[in-house]
Design a protein around this motif. Structure first.
Motif, short mmCIF file in Angstrom:
data_model
loop_
_atom_site.label_atom_id
_atom_site.label_comp_id
_atom_site.label_asym_id
_atom_site.label_seq_id
_atom_site.Cartn_x
_atom_site.Cartn_y
_atom_site.Cartn_z
N LYS A 147 0.84 -1.19 0.00
CA LYS A 147 0.00 0.00 0.00
C LYS A 147 0.88 1.24 0.00
CE LYS A 147 -4.13 1.78 2.38
NZ LYS A 147 -5.07 1.55 3.50
N LEU A 148 0.76 2.06 -1.05
CA LEU A 148 1.60 3.24 -1.24
C LEU A 148 0.72 4.45 -1.53
CD1 LEU A 148 4.28 1.65 -3.63
CD2 LEU A 148 4.39 1.84 -1.13
N GLY A 149 1.32 5.63 -1.54
CA GLY A 149 0.58 6.83 -1.86
C GLY A 149 1.49 8.00 -2.16
N GLY A 207 5.61 -9.29 -9.19
CA GLY A 207 4.60 -10.17 -8.63
C GLY A 207 3.99 -9.65 -7.34
N ILE A 208 3.98 -8.32 -7.19
CA ILE A 208 3.44 -7.69 -5.98
C ILE A 208 2.22 -6.86 -6.37
CG2 ILE A 208 3.91 -6.08 -4.09
CD1 ILE A 208 6.90 -6.64 -4.52
N GLU A 209 1.11 -7.08 -5.67
CA GLU A 209 -0.07 -6.25 -5.89
C GLU A 209 0.15 -4.91 -5.19
OE1 GLU A 209 -4.91 -6.16 -5.13
OE2 GLU A 209 -3.74 -7.95 -4.59
N VAL A 210 0.06 -3.83 -5.94
CA VAL A 210 0.33 -2.50 -5.42
C VAL A 210 -0.92 -1.63 -5.54
CG1 VAL A 210 1.65 -0.36 -5.75
CG2 VAL A 210 2.79 -2.58 -5.95
N THR A 211 -1.25 -0.95 -4.46
CA THR A 211 -2.24 0.13 -4.53
C THR A 211 -1.49 1.44 -4.29
OG1 THR A 211 -2.79 0.02 -2.18
CG2 THR A 211 -4.08 -1.35 -3.68
N TYR A 212 -1.93 2.49 -4.97
CA TYR A 212 -1.22 3.77 -4.88
C TYR A 212 -2.26 4.88 -4.88
CZ TYR A 212 2.64 7.07 -5.64
OH TYR A 212 3.57 8.08 -5.50
N ALA A 235 2.96 1.08 3.39
CA ALA A 235 4.40 0.76 3.50
C ALA A 235 5.23 2.03 3.43
CB ALA A 235 4.81 -0.19 2.39
N GLY A 236 4.71 3.00 2.68
CA GLY A 236 5.40 4.27 2.55
C GLY A 236 4.64 5.18 1.61
N VAL A 237 5.10 6.42 1.53
CA VAL A 237 4.48 7.40 0.63
C VAL A 237 5.56 8.25 -0.03
CG1 VAL A 237 2.29 7.58 1.87
CG2 VAL A 237 4.19 9.08 2.51
N ASN A 238 5.26 8.70 -1.21
CA ASN A 238 6.04 9.76 -1.84
C ASN A 238 5.50 11.10 -1.35
OD1 ASN A 238 6.03 7.68 -4.63
ND2 ASN A 238 7.91 8.30 -3.63
#
Length: 282
Positions: free
Chosen positions: A3-5, A28-33, A59-62
Motif C-alpha cells: 500500500k503506497l501513496g 509479482g506484488i499487488e500495489v495500490t497507490y 508501507a510508505g508514501v512519496n
C-alpha cells in the motif's frame, strides 16, 4: 499487498501511480497507490497525514510539492541522503521509526550514469534553484562535478541553494543575469530545472544561439519529453538527457525502497513504454 501513496498539493496529473503499479506487477506484488491531495483533505497537516498513513498500513508514501522541505525536518534521513540536502520525497514506515529519502537525488545520478556512462559532469550551469534544482545540484556533486553554477531569477533562492551546497562540500557559485551568457557558453553541461518548456509554459530557458560548445544537457521537464531546449541542444551537437529519465529512475528508486525489490531498469522501461506509449512524447 503493498500500500503506497503520494502526498502533495494539486497532484491529479501525477503519473506516479501507474509507474509503481507496473513495477509491482513486474515483481509479482499487488500495489495500490493513492493520491492524498492536501487540497482535498480538510484541515490538512503533514505530520497528521503521515501518522494516518502509518496507522492505515501504508508501507510508505512519496511526498511532493510543497511538502518536501517540511518532511525533511520531521523525519530521520536514510544514511545515503546527504545531511545538507534539506528535502525528502520518500517516506518509509518501519517498526523502528520512519525514514526519509530523496529519490530525485539518487534518481538523477542513476539517470545520468545510464545516459552518459562514466563521463564526468565537468563545470555545469544550472537554471533553477527550486525543489528539483536542489536534488539535481546535489546529484551533480555526488557525480563529482568540478564546479556547479546556479542561476535563478529569484536571486535570494539561488543564493540559498548555493549556501546549502557549500555546506555539503560542493564547489558552487551563483551566476547573476549579467554573467549568464558567458557562463552558458563556457559550461560543459547545462541543466534546466525551471518550468520553462512545460506544455503550459512553452519556450526555452536558454537561447539556442549560446549552444554548441557544451558537451551535454538535461531538462527536468518531461511533459513534453522533447522540449525546445533539448531540441536545440541536440541540434547543436550536445548529448541530452530527458526529464523522463529523472521521473523514471526516481520512481524506481522509491519503489525499491518501499518494497525491497531490485528493478531491472531496462526491462522496466520496455514494460512502461509498451503500456503507455504516449509517454514517449509527453
Amino acid at each position: 499487498m503493498l500500500k503506497l501513496g503520494l502526498i502533495g498539493k494539486g497532484i491529479s496529473r501525477s503519473q506516479s501511480a501507474r509507474l509503481h503499479v507496473l513495477l509491482g506487477r513486474m515483481c509479482g506484488i499487488e500495489v495500490t497507490y493513492d493520491y492524498l491531495d492536501s487540497e482535498k483533505i480538510a484541515d490538512f497537516d503533514l505530520i497528521g497525514q503521515l501518522t494516518v498513513c502509518a496507522k492505515d498500513g501504508y508501507a510508505g508514501v512519496n511526498v511532493t510539492h510543497p511538502y518536501k522541505t517540511e518532511a525533511r525536518k520531521l523525519i530521520q534521513r536514510r544514511k545515503r541522503l546527504p545531511e545538507a540536502l534539506g528535502a525528502v520525497n520518500t517516506v518509509v514506515f518501519r517498526e523502528d521509526g520512519w525514514r526519509g529519502d530523496n529519490t530525485d537525488y539518487v534518481g538523477f545520478m542513476r539517470g545520468y550514469r545510464g545516459q552518459f556512462g562514466d563521463q564526468a559532469p565537468g563545470t555545469v550551469l544550472q537554471m533553477g534553484a527550486g525543489g528539483v534544482g536542489l536534488a539535481a545540484a546535489f546529484g551533480l556533486h555526488g557525480l563529482g562535478a568540478d564546479r556547479i553554477l546556479i542561476h535563478d531569477k529569484d536571486a535570494d533562492r539561488g543564493h540559498e541553494l548555493v549556501a546549502t551546497l557549500k555546506a555539503g562540500g560542493a564547489n558552487v557559485a551563483f551566476i547573476a543575469e549579467a554573467d549568464l551568457s558567458d557562463a552558458i557558453r563556457n559550461a560543459d553541461g547545462l541543466i534546466n530545472c525551471t518550468p520553462v518548456g512545460m506544455n503550459q509554459y512553452p519556450g526555452s530557458p536558454i537561447d539556442a544561439a549560446l549552444l554548441g560548445g557544451q558537451k551535454w544537457a538535461f531538462d527536468a521537464v518531461y511533459t513534453p519529453v522533447e522540449t525546445a531546449f533539448l531540441h536545440s541542444a541536440q541540434k547543436a551537437g550536445l548529448s541530452v538527457m530527458t526529464g523522463f529519465e529523472l521521473f523514471f529512475f526516481q520512481g524506481i528508486e522509491a519503489f525499491e525502497v518501499f518494497s525491497g525489490a531490485q528493478i531491472d531498469g531496462d526491462a522496466a522501461r520496455i514494460e512502461y513504454f509498451n503500456a503507455y506509449p504516449e509517454a514517449l512524447t509527453g
